[in-house]
Design a protein around this motif. Sequence first.
Motif, PDB file in Angstrom:
ATOM      1  N   MET A  98      -3.178  38.827 144.211  1.00  0.00           N
ATOM      2  CA  MET A  98      -1.804  38.359 143.630  1.00  0.00           C
ATOM      3  C   MET A  98      -1.143  37.064 144.668  1.00  0.00           C
ATOM      4  N   PRO A  99      -0.519  37.543 146.346  1.00  0.00           N
ATOM      5  CA  PRO A  99       0.405  36.044 146.176  1.00  0.00           C
ATOM      6  C   PRO A  99      -0.811  34.808 146.433  1.00  0.00           C
ATOM      7  N   ARG A 100      -1.782  35.240 146.364  1.00  0.00           N
ATOM      8  CA  ARG A 100      -3.272  33.347 146.265  1.00  0.00           C
ATOM      9  C   ARG A 100      -2.393  32.782 144.797  1.00  0.00           C
ATOM     10  N   LEU A 101      -3.252  33.440 144.435  1.00  0.00           N
ATOM     11  CA  LEU A 101      -3.145  33.456 142.632  1.00  0.00           C
ATOM     12  C   LEU A 101      -1.945  32.744 142.343  1.00  0.00           C
ATOM     13  N   MET A 102      -0.411  33.961 143.282  1.00  0.00           N
ATOM     14  CA  MET A 102       0.065  32.962 142.714  1.00  0.00           C
ATOM     15  C   MET A 102       0.747  31.967 143.090  1.00  0.00           C
ATOM     16  N   GLY A 103       0.454  31.500 144.944  1.00  0.00           N
ATOM     17  CA  GLY A 103       0.619  30.217 145.099  1.00  0.00           C
ATOM     18  C   GLY A 103      -0.079  29.150 144.685  1.00  0.00           C
ATOM     19  N   LEU A 104      -1.399  29.682 144.076  1.00  0.00           N
ATOM     20  CA  LEU A 104      -1.902  28.580 143.361  1.00  0.00           C
ATOM     21  C   LEU A 104      -1.423  27.608 142.187  1.00  0.00           C
ATOM     22  N   ILE A 105      -0.708  29.608 141.930  1.00  0.00           N
ATOM     23  CA  ILE A 105      -0.269  28.451 140.261  1.00  0.00           C
ATOM     24  C   ILE A 105       0.656  27.841 140.759  1.00  0.00           C
ATOM     25  N   PHE A 106       1.688  28.041 141.097  1.00  0.00           N
ATOM     26  CA  PHE A 106       3.057  27.001 142.026  1.00  0.00           C
ATOM     27  C   PHE A 106       2.046  25.461 142.095  1.00  0.00           C
ATOM     28  N   ARG A 107       1.473  25.454 142.706  1.00  0.00           N
ATOM     29  CA  ARG A 107       0.918  24.354 143.731  1.00  0.00           C
ATOM     30  C   ARG A 107       0.321  23.542 142.034  1.00  0.00           C
ATOM     31  N   ILE A 108      -0.689  24.134 142.477  1.00  0.00           N
ATOM     32  CA  ILE A 108      -1.738  23.372 141.437  1.00  0.00           C
ATOM     33  C   ILE A 108      -0.752  22.765 140.214  1.00  0.00           C
ATOM     34  N   ALA A 146      12.925  32.418 155.507  1.00  0.00           N
ATOM     35  CA  ALA A 146      13.017  33.104 155.662  1.00  0.00           C
ATOM     36  C   ALA A 146      14.226  33.998 154.089  1.00  0.00           C
ATOM     37  N   LYS A 147      15.002  33.085 153.909  1.00  0.00           N
ATOM     38  CA  LYS A 147      15.719  34.022 153.117  1.00  0.00           C
ATOM     39  C   LYS A 147      14.613  34.236 151.756  1.00  0.00           C
ATOM     40  N   MET A 148      13.997  33.076 151.783  1.00  0.00           N
ATOM     41  CA  MET A 148      12.597  32.638 150.256  1.00  0.00           C
ATOM     42  C   MET A 148      12.620  34.094 150.354  1.00  0.00           C
ATOM     43  N   LYS A 149      11.553  34.410 151.449  1.00  0.00           N
ATOM     44  CA  LYS A 149      10.496  36.046 151.679  1.00  0.00           C
ATOM     45  C   LYS A 149      11.837  37.056 151.361  1.00  0.00           C
ATOM     46  N   ARG A 150      12.803  37.226 151.782  1.00  0.00           N
ATOM     47  CA  ARG A 150      13.801  38.373 151.169  1.00  0.00           C
ATOM     48  C   ARG A 150      14.634  38.498 150.262  1.00  0.00           C
ATOM     49  N   VAL A 151      14.498  37.043 149.602  1.00  0.00           N
ATOM     50  CA  VAL A 151      14.391  37.612 148.105  1.00  0.00           C
ATOM     51  C   VAL A 151      13.861  37.978 146.916  1.00  0.00           C
ATOM     52  N   ASN A 200       1.299  39.650 155.628  1.00  0.00           N
ATOM     53  CA  ASN A 200       1.688  40.437 154.399  1.00  0.00           C
ATOM     54  C   ASN A 200       1.896  39.783 153.294  1.00  0.00           C
ATOM     55  N   LEU A 201       2.104  40.830 152.292  1.00  0.00           N
ATOM     56  CA  LEU A 201       2.125  40.141 150.878  1.00  0.00           C
ATOM     57  C   LEU A 201       2.614  38.862 150.281  1.00  0.00           C
ATOM     58  N   VAL A 202       4.427  39.180 151.092  1.00  0.00           N
ATOM     59  CA  VAL A 202       5.319  37.812 150.686  1.00  0.00           C
ATOM     60  C   VAL A 202       5.238  36.911 151.303  1.00  0.00           C
ATOM     61  N   ASP A 203       4.874  36.865 152.963  1.00  0.00           N
ATOM     62  CA  ASP A 203       4.259  35.660 153.853  1.00  0.00           C
ATOM     63  C   ASP A 203       3.139  35.359 153.004  1.00  0.00           C
ATOM     64  N   ARG A 204       1.911  35.385 152.380  1.00  0.00           N
ATOM     65  CA  ARG A 204       1.589  34.601 152.260  1.00  0.00           C
ATOM     66  C   ARG A 204       1.342  34.023 150.960  1.00  0.00           C
ATOM     67  N   PHE A 205       2.455  34.360 150.158  1.00  0.00           N
ATOM     68  CA  PHE A 205       2.619  33.497 149.147  1.00  0.00           C
ATOM     69  C   PHE A 205       3.409  32.108 149.244  1.00  0.00           C
ATOM     70  N   VAL A 206       4.411  32.543 150.421  1.00  0.00           N
ATOM     71  CA  VAL A 206       5.114  31.684 151.021  1.00  0.00           C
ATOM     72  C   VAL A 206       4.351  30.252 151.179  1.00  0.00           C
ATOM     73  N   HIS A 207       3.017  30.493 152.211  1.00  0.00           N
ATOM     74  CA  HIS A 207       2.367  30.403 153.356  1.00  0.00           C
ATOM     75  C   HIS A 207       1.613  29.273 152.277  1.00  0.00           C
ATOM     76  N   ALA A 208       1.016  29.919 150.967  1.00  0.00           N
ATOM     77  CA  ALA A 208       0.304  29.012 150.119  1.00  0.00           C
ATOM     78  C   ALA A 208       1.271  27.979 149.344  1.00  0.00           C
ATOM     79  N   LEU A 209       2.110  28.825 149.281  1.00  0.00           N
ATOM     80  CA  LEU A 209       3.466  27.724 148.787  1.00  0.00           C
ATOM     81  C   LEU A 209       3.548  26.579 149.639  1.00  0.00           C
ATOM     82  N   ASP A 210       4.072  27.104 150.436  1.00  0.00           N
ATOM     83  CA  ASP A 210       4.257  25.566 151.143  1.00  0.00           C
ATOM     84  C   ASP A 210       5.398  24.332 151.173  1.00  0.00           C
ATOM     85  N   PHE A 211       6.263  25.381 150.538  1.00  0.00           N
ATOM     86  CA  PHE A 211       7.955  23.981 150.308  1.00  0.00           C
ATOM     87  C   PHE A 211       8.470  24.189 151.103  1.00  0.00           C
TER      88      PHE A 211
END
Length: 394
Positions: A138-148, A181-186, A164-175
């Motif tokens: 899911m984290p990769r899918l979520m990141g790809l949805i945002f980016r694409i 750090a705040k983003m990961k916590r929320v 970890n799950l959240v880091d992988r999403f934030v990594h793919a998102l690459d905002f």
Amino acid sequence: MFRGEHLADKKVLLEVTENHLNTGLRGVPVGTCRTSYVTPTEGVHYCGYPISELAQFDPEDIVYLLFHKELPTDEQSSAFRQDLANRAAIPGDLESVLKTLPKFGHPMDWLSIGIHTLGMLETTEDWKEDALNLVARMPRLMGLIFRIREGRENDIPADDTSMNLVDRFVHALDFEGVDKAKMKRVISTYLVLHMDHGGGNLSTFSGKAIASGKATVYSSMAGAMNALSGPLHGRANQSCLEFVLKVGTSDPTEVEAFVRAELEAKRPIFGFGHAVLRAEDPRATAQFELGSEICPDDENFKIVTTLREVAPRVLAENPKISNPNANVDIASGALLHHIGFTDPTYYTTFFGWARVAGIGAQIVDERAVLRNGKGTPIYRPKYIAEAQTLRHIE
Ligand code: AMX
């Protein structure tokens, strides 16, 4: 037996009368749930633990809890994280499929199609394997949805499944320009708070119903996401932030005038009220605590804080309203907005991402654990023919 199992509840029988018909099965017992239940004062409990005790845990440990019905030891926790990492790689070209979707489509439709696509790329015919594989992907899918969707289709960072799950999403998102750090916590808190909510909510029920015909976990989950996308269900969190933006002020007098005008115009006060809870939802309380710590001066957070003081008092003037207090959706949008997700149309995808764990665990229970492992049969509630229909048959 796991902590908090309500054996007594299982003995409660309901005499179904005509009044129960055409009410959306409201309150009609249909099964047992091994992952969670909701009480009017403490809200949702995962496997017996009130959510207020779990809000600070990492998502991986709560996924473990929902699937194993016990919190993991340190050793079990690291083994489970490794297990998720081993499952995480997307087994095919998900990106190309997502790139063909219309960008004006709703993000929830993208999520549903993304999950369906993952199922087309690989299914194992084992309920638990598929459910956990999906959680891990899911984290990769979520990141790809945002980016694409945003047109940032190039230079997508390669997946790093060791994260970890959240880091992988934030990594793919690459905002850029955000406090990661705040983003990961929320996001981490958001996921934990939204993973499960009993057995009978519409998306969970729909997912289990689809799975009862032995459709795959992926098809069942895509259907569950379609159910979640409705404005009366998961999409309420999108409406809630849109409402907060409409309030536009944190001045208590002006907020009160706004709330009264909305009620006068017969419009709902979003973020307040609940079908089951009769107190402030502890998931709202947890998010208010987080917001007070990380963004007390954020404009939207100030608005929801004022709404939390003003709206319950005004809503309580109407005796018809069973619960005038804040619900889970009140603060989540303000927090997501603060960390950089300024478009509320995406908010339900975070809800869906979280629910994949709870719905997945419940599908596994219904398909492979209940009734001594035999599973529940295909769903087939009874509908009664109306007199008019019978006349046609004669
Ligand atoms: N604003 C305005 N009216 C409200 C209200 C609110 N926040 N909460 C309840 N009411 C009204 C209902 O619409 C209903 O009116 P009716 O008799 O004319 O139909 C009456 O009060 C009684 O409702 P209830 O028994 O207290 O609640 P319910 O189970 O029918 O509805 C809910 C629950 C959440 C749909 C409702 O409180 C609501 O519309 N809230 C605002 C929207 C919102 O925040 N949705 C997110 C829900 C979060 C969640 O459950 N996950």
